[in-house]
Design a protein around this motif. Structure first.
Motif, PDB file in Angstrom:
ATOM      1  N   SER A   1     -34.173 -31.151  10.031  1.00 40.54           N
ATOM      2  CA  SER A   1     -33.447 -31.770   8.921  1.00 40.54           C
ATOM      3  C   SER A   1     -32.182 -32.436   9.455  1.00 40.54           C
ATOM      4  O   SER A   1     -31.479 -31.860  10.292  1.00 40.54           O
ATOM      5  CB  SER A   1     -33.074 -30.725   7.860  1.00 40.54           C
ATOM      6  OG  SER A   1     -34.244 -30.146   7.302  1.00 40.54           O
TER       7      SER A   1
ATOM      8  N   GLN B   1     -28.799 -35.235   8.312  1.00 38.11           N
ATOM      9  CA  GLN B   1     -28.053 -36.022   7.332  1.00 38.11           C
ATOM     10  C   GLN B   1     -27.379 -37.165   8.073  1.00 38.11           C
ATOM     11  O   GLN B   1     -26.702 -36.950   9.088  1.00 38.11           O
ATOM     12  CB  GLN B   1     -27.004 -35.164   6.623  1.00 38.11           C
ATOM     13  CG  GLN B   1     -26.254 -35.918   5.542  1.00 38.11           C
ATOM     14  CD  GLN B   1     -25.143 -35.078   4.945  1.00 38.11           C
ATOM     15  OE1 GLN B   1     -23.996 -35.514   4.906  1.00 38.11           O
ATOM     16  NE2 GLN B   1     -25.469 -33.907   4.446  1.00 38.11           N
TER      17      GLN B   1
ATOM     18  N   HIS C   1     -27.616 -39.004  -1.996  1.00 41.40           N
ATOM     19  CA  HIS C   1     -26.473 -38.198  -2.419  1.00 41.40           C
ATOM     20  C   HIS C   1     -25.759 -38.922  -3.557  1.00 41.40           C
ATOM     21  O   HIS C   1     -25.362 -40.079  -3.405  1.00 41.40           O
ATOM     22  CB  HIS C   1     -25.520 -37.954  -1.245  1.00 41.40           C
ATOM     23  CG  HIS C   1     -26.108 -37.094  -0.171  1.00 41.40           C
ATOM     24  ND1 HIS C   1     -25.916 -35.734  -0.101  1.00 41.40           N
ATOM     25  CD2 HIS C   1     -26.909 -37.405   0.873  1.00 41.40           C
ATOM     26  CE1 HIS C   1     -26.557 -35.239   0.952  1.00 41.40           C
ATOM     27  NE2 HIS C   1     -27.169 -36.240   1.559  1.00 41.40           N
TER      28      HIS C   1
ATOM     29  N   SER D   1     -30.255 -37.607   3.241  1.00 38.95           N
ATOM     30  CA  SER D   1     -30.685 -36.397   3.944  1.00 38.95           C
ATOM     31  C   SER D   1     -32.198 -36.423   4.067  1.00 38.95           C
ATOM     32  O   SER D   1     -32.903 -36.687   3.086  1.00 38.95           O
ATOM     33  CB  SER D   1     -30.238 -35.136   3.202  1.00 38.95           C
ATOM     34  OG  SER D   1     -28.833 -35.006   3.237  1.00 38.95           O
TER      35      SER D   1
END
Length: 448
Positions: free
Chosen positions: A85, A87, A135, A159
């Motif tokens: 993961s 961002q 976001h 993300s």
């Protein structure tokens, strides 16, 4: 007269400056921005469905889109699901000559939009994406800047959870390469081409911390793909992660070594302490099996052997071998006891026969016996055989080896097995460690 001219000149110049300052004070640049936006994006003036022309307005050349990004964080790298993961702030920049405007002598540096559907956007997507979201706290983290020359900058914070196929043969002494791939979904290379921005296309936040990995380096490259519908432009970033070995050294390797060493304690216990030796062997075996199953539960079921499988398998074999050693010692001990009992019975029988013979001599002291001659004739074959036996016994005995001399200090086989195990098990385990670490560390250096 000259003085009058000077007075009127000064008055005229002062009036002009005051008028100019008054006009500047009345200019509302936000209103100017609105007018410019209405002018370039008004109804019937701009169609967001049509892609911009190529370089210098060339219609038959593809639109060039420069891409760069800023890696804000990498939250996790999952070995079991083979994903990670991230961002990031993602940016695209291209030129749309339809969006040129007057900058009012450099006073309007750029126009800002927050609605991406107002202008044409490249149809970029992340080809190895599993999940992703924008976001929106407090406002959507996105903006579009339009510069006077028609250049458009699109920036957004997203993300992503991306697939990362891993090779775990050297786990946990491995390095993994996780890619981030971006491609055009509908426009072929004849219409749209993605390029990495010159200079520094990928930036990483300082002090990037990962739980069990270290980001060693990253590489940018192109990965254009050809399908039966055409060739599509593609960009990729390869992130090279090195696994932090200290965590696994403390959590796996040292505990496994301790369990193997604890299993050797049974070699120093008395042979008669059956409950102690059995409970020690079974406990270490079960603990080692639980440790192995816990390690495998956190890893995907792959078809090849991993480095950690070799380690846990050999450690489990050593612990199991220590338990089998006690079974062998117990069998040898019972065999020694049986032999000792047989010798004792034989001695008792010999003693009983001697006692019976002595009793017979005492009761029949007047009996006569035929005495055999003490000296035999030279040609007697029995005498020659006796002489050969004597010559054999007269030969100097061979010097026993040091191992036999040392083992002779331990009369029973069960004790000898324990003593030999005390030396053999640590030596073999030390040899295994030497081969294991030299092999996998050398393979790790080759991969580098």
């Amino acid at each position: 007269m000259g003085t009058g001219h000077y007075f009127w000149a000064i008055f005229y110049f002062t009036s002009l400056c005051s008028a100019s300052l008054a006009n500047n004070a009345k200019i509302n640049f936000r209103e100017k921005e609105k007018k410019v936006l209405d002018q370039i994006l008004g109804a019937g003036k701009y169609d967001a469905r049509i892609r911009p022309s190529g370089i210098n307005g060339t219609a038959n050349l593809p639109t060039l889109v420069q891409v760069n990004m800023f890696l804000r964080s990498i939250s996790k790298i999952d070995d079991y699901k083979m994903e990670y993961s991230v961002q990031l702030t993602f940016r695209e920049q291209w030129t749309d000559e339809r969006l040129k405007f007057d900058d009012i002598q450099g006073r309007l540096k750029y126009l800002t939009l927050t609605e991406a559907n107002r202008v044409w956007m490249p149809d970029l997507f992340f080809s190895n994406e599993k999940e992703g979201h924008f976001h929106n706290i407090i406002m959507p983290n996105v903006y579009i800047r339009i510069f006077p020359n028609g250049s458009v900058l699109y920036s957004i914070r997203i993300s992503l959870t991306l697939a990362c196929p891993m090779n775990l043969k050297l786990y946990p002494l491995d390095r993994q390469i996780c890619s981030l791939r971006m491609a055009s979904y509908g426009w072929t290379t004849n219409d749209l081409v993605f390029l990495w921005k010159e200079g520094d296309p990928v930036q990483v936040v300082k002090n990037l911390h990962l739980p069990r990995f270290t980001l060693e380096k990253f590489l940018t490259d192109y990965c254009n793909s050809k399908t039966n519908t055409g060739e599509y432009s593609c960009l990729k970033v390869d992130l090279l992660f090195k696994r932090e070995f200290s965590y696994y050294l403390i959590q796996i390797y040292i505990p496994c070594c301790m369990l193997v060493i604890v299993s050797w304690v049974s070699f120093w216990l008395d042979q008669g302490a059956v409950p102690a030796r059995v409970s020690l062997g079974v406990t270490t075996l079960l603990t080692m099996a639980t440790q192995t199953s816990g390690i495998n539960a956190s890893l995907p079921p792959v078809s090849y052997t991993k480095a950690i499988d070799v380690w846990t398998g050999v450690c489990l074999t050593f612990v199991f071998g220590a338990l089998l050693e006690f079974a062998l010692v117990n069998y040898a001990s019972r065999s020694d006891m049986h032999k000792e009992n047989m010798k004792k019975k034989r001695r008792d029988l010999e003693q009983a026969s001697l006692d019976a013979a002595s009793d017979l001599l005492d009761t029949d002291s007047n009996a006569t016996f035929a005495m055999k001659p003490l000296v035999r004739h030279p040609g007697d074959p029995l005498a020659l055989e006796k002489l050969r036996q004597c010559e054999v016994h007269m030969q100097p005995p061979k010097r026993p080896s040091c191992c036999k001399t040392w083992l002779s200090k331990f009369p029973t086989r069960s004790k000898r097995i324990d003593v030999i195990s005390r030396i053999t098990f640590p030596l073999v385990f030390a040899l295994f460690n030497l081969v294991y670490w030299s092999t996998y560390l050398f393979r790790e250096e080759e991969d580098e």
